[in-house]
Structure formats: C-alpha cells, structure tokens
Motif scaffolding. Structure first.
Motif, short mmCIF file in Angstrom:
data_model
loop_
_atom_site.label_atom_id
_atom_site.label_comp_id
_atom_site.label_asym_id
_atom_site.label_seq_id
_atom_site.Cartn_x
_atom_site.Cartn_y
_atom_site.Cartn_z
N UNK A 105 -2.98 37.62 10.34
CA UNK A 105 -3.02 37.76 11.79
C UNK A 105 -2.53 39.16 12.18
N UNK A 106 -3.24 39.79 13.11
CA UNK A 106 -2.87 41.16 13.47
C UNK A 106 -3.45 41.53 14.82
N UNK A 107 -3.03 42.70 15.33
CA UNK A 107 -3.51 43.23 16.60
C UNK A 107 -3.93 44.68 16.39
N UNK A 108 -5.18 44.98 16.71
CA UNK A 108 -5.72 46.34 16.60
C UNK A 108 -5.96 46.85 18.01
N UNK A 109 -5.28 47.96 18.35
CA UNK A 109 -5.40 48.53 19.70
C UNK A 109 -5.95 49.94 19.70
#
Length: 355
Positions: free
Chosen positions: A166-170
């Motif tokens: 699980x991750x967040x790419x911005x």
C-alpha cells in the motif's frame, strides 16, 4: 288300555305358528391398521424429499451462497465525480514572483477512478488490490492536483489488509511514492448497520469516525446517511515559496492544516456509495501568515445507471440471501414434513368378524 288322542287338540297344535329364534345383535366390527395405498405413499415420499431439499437450501443460502455473492470486485472500474462552484485554490502561476497565486470563485471537478492494481505479489485469495487515481481540475485552468493511492482490501469484510505494498504516489518524480498503513474501512461494509464506522481519510492518513445520522432516499434508493467531521488540525508540513508568506527566503517550511465534513449516502445491503457531499479546507501556515490552498463544497452528481442498477439489485437480492429466504424456505420445509406425516398415516380399515 291307552286312551285315543283327541283329534281337535292335535289339529290345533299343528296349525299354530312357530316363533322364530331370537335375533342377536351383530358384534361391532373390529378395527385394524394397514399401510396407506401406493399413491399416498408416493405423495409422502415426494413431500418428504421436497421438505428436505428446502431445508438444505435454506441452510446453505446464508452460509454458502451469500458469502460468495457479497464480495467486492477485484477490478471495479468505477468512477466517481464531485463538483464544486465558487471554490478557492492555490495554483502554480509563473507570472507571480511567488510562483503561485490564490484563485477565488473558480469551479473545480474532482474525479476518482478505481481499478485493479497490476503486477501485485503476495495477494491472498480473498484480497483485492486497487489503484485509486484522483484528479482535481480547475475549470478553464487545468490540473490542480493528482495522486494515485494503492489500497489492499478484504473483499468480504471490506476492511484494509495492507497485504500488498500500500502506498501513495503524488509526484511523477517519485513513481514509487511513500508507504501507507491503511486502517479501518475505505468503503462501507456489506450489511451496513446504523452505527459508527472508522473510515479511511487519505488527507489525514488515518481513519476517522463516520457517525450514523439517519435514513433517507437518494436516486430512488433507500439509504443510510453518515457524517464524518474532521476539525481543523495540523497534518504535516511542506516546502513552499517564501513569497507566498511574505518571506524573503526562497522557500519556507509551511505547516499543512486540514478540515473536512463529509456526508455519505449509503445503500446498506451492499455498502455502495450513492452520493457524497464534502466541505473541505486545506491551508498552509508560515511566517505568521495563512494561505488557503483549497476550499470547496464538493458534491457528487447522479451515479452512472449501471451503478444505480447494481445498488438497486443488491437492495433487493442480498437481504433474501442473507436471511429472509432461509426463514421462508425452512418454514415451508417444516410444513411439508407435517403434510407428509398426515398423508402417510396408517389407514384404519373395518374388519368383519368370522361367523
């Protein structure tokens, strides 16, 4: 010497009628038990078999069928669009020495698209791994913000599992993004109850409480309403141009603040979102000044017809699979057992005694 018989007496005896023997009442016939005829035995077997079948189906529906129907899709391919008028945004502006400008009175569109994440390792049989792509655009001015959030979720309970990176790419400069530890629910569960739920908030990067506030109808569907209120609070920091805050420094470390009030309209049997309204505020503070980065009142429009059909179908079918059909089938099965017992009773035959 014997006297001769009197002929008149003899004639009288011969002509007198003879009384019949007394008639005794016949004894009551005795009763004996016997098997019912073949047609009734066949009917009894049919009723018993049908009753057993209905009982088995009634037991299997909630225990076997419902858990296999009430699951999230592996690849949703769903889109949700929220719009806001008269919003305030902070956009990059090369013409401004500060590098960005605050725009007011603009219209914005936020689009969330959910699809299956590809090339994922370590996924369990009941796990779904989704990529949630979010774009926020200012009408007539272009892209304001974009991000991709990877979420792993249990397809039955709809709770986060954190199984699969699980991750967040911005930023395009950091395609791997940063790891996330999800908690609570991303979407409401099947058979949503009239109670509070911990719902994931990507801006907080933790869950917060969505409280049940009542029942309503939206788009012709009976729904439960929930409200998740997040008071204004610090959620991190970010390096921004100093000119935005009246600083002579090229960049400053600004505190990020966030507040939100989100209302959900949820079809309770499936947990499907029928509508969302959100009032959101994002601010940055540095050098004693506060700059509004995003302030809007967003609301979803009418969902796509296929999603409405899905929610309507779930509202109709899932309650029956979960329990209603079982109650009806088991009651009918028991009634069939009673009918079979009545049909299969031994016949009481009359038997005439031997003389």
């Amino acid at each position: 010497m014997t006297a001769a018989p009197d002929p008149s007496v003899t004639s009288e005896r011969e002509s007198a009628p003879v009384a019949p023997p007394p008639v005794r009442p016949a004894p009551a016939p005795s009763l004996a038990s016997g098997e019912p005829p073949r047609s009734r035995r066949l009917l009894r077997s049919v009723l018993l078999g049908l009753g057993i079948f209905l009982l088995v189906v009634g037991i299997l529906l909630p225990l076997y069928v419902y858990p296999r129907v009430a699951v999230l899709p592996e690849d949703p391919q769903t889109e949700q669009v929220l719009k806001a008028e008269n919003a305030t945004v902070l956009m990059a502006d090369p013409s401004n020495p500060a590098g960005a400008s605050v725009l007011t009175g603009v219209d914005v569109t936020a689009t969330n698209f959910v699809s299956e994440a590809r090339g994922v390792d370590g996924k369990g049989d009941n796990d779904a791994v989704w990529d949630i792509a979010t774009r926020i655009e200012v009408d007539g001015r272009g892209l304001l913000q974009a991000r991709v959030e990877r979420l792993s979720i249990d397809r039955s309970t709809t709770e986060s599992t954190n199984c699969c990176g699980d991750r967040l790419v911005e930023s395009e400069e950091e395609p791997d993004g940063k790891p996330l530890r999800h908690e609570g629910y991303y979407t409401f569960p099947f058979d949503t109850q009239k109670e509070s739920y911990q719902i994931w908030d990507v801006n907080l990067q933790r869950s917060s409480t969505a409280e049940y506030i009542g029942e309503s109808t939206r788009e012709g569907i009976d729904v439960y309403m929930f409200r998740k209120a997040v008071p204004l609070q610090k959620v991190g920091s970010r390096e921004l141009p100093g000119g935005l805050f009246g600083s002579k420094e090229l960049n400053v470390d600004a505190e990020a603040w966030y507040a939100s009030t989100r209302t959900y309209w949820i079809e309770p049997n499936s947990g499907d979102v029928v509508g969302i309204r959100e009032e959101i505020t994002q601010q940055y503070t540095a050098n004693g000044r506060t700059v509004t980065a995003f302030e809007a009142k967003l609301e979803s429009g009418k969902p796509a017809q296929d999603r409405l059909d899905q929610a309507s179908g779930a509202a109709l079918v899932l309650p029956w699979l979960r329990g209603r059909a079982s109650i009806v089938l088991i009651l009918i099965g028991l009634l069939l057992f009673v009918a079979a017992a009545l049909v299969g009773r031994p016949i009481r035959r009359r038997r005439t005694p031997a003389h």
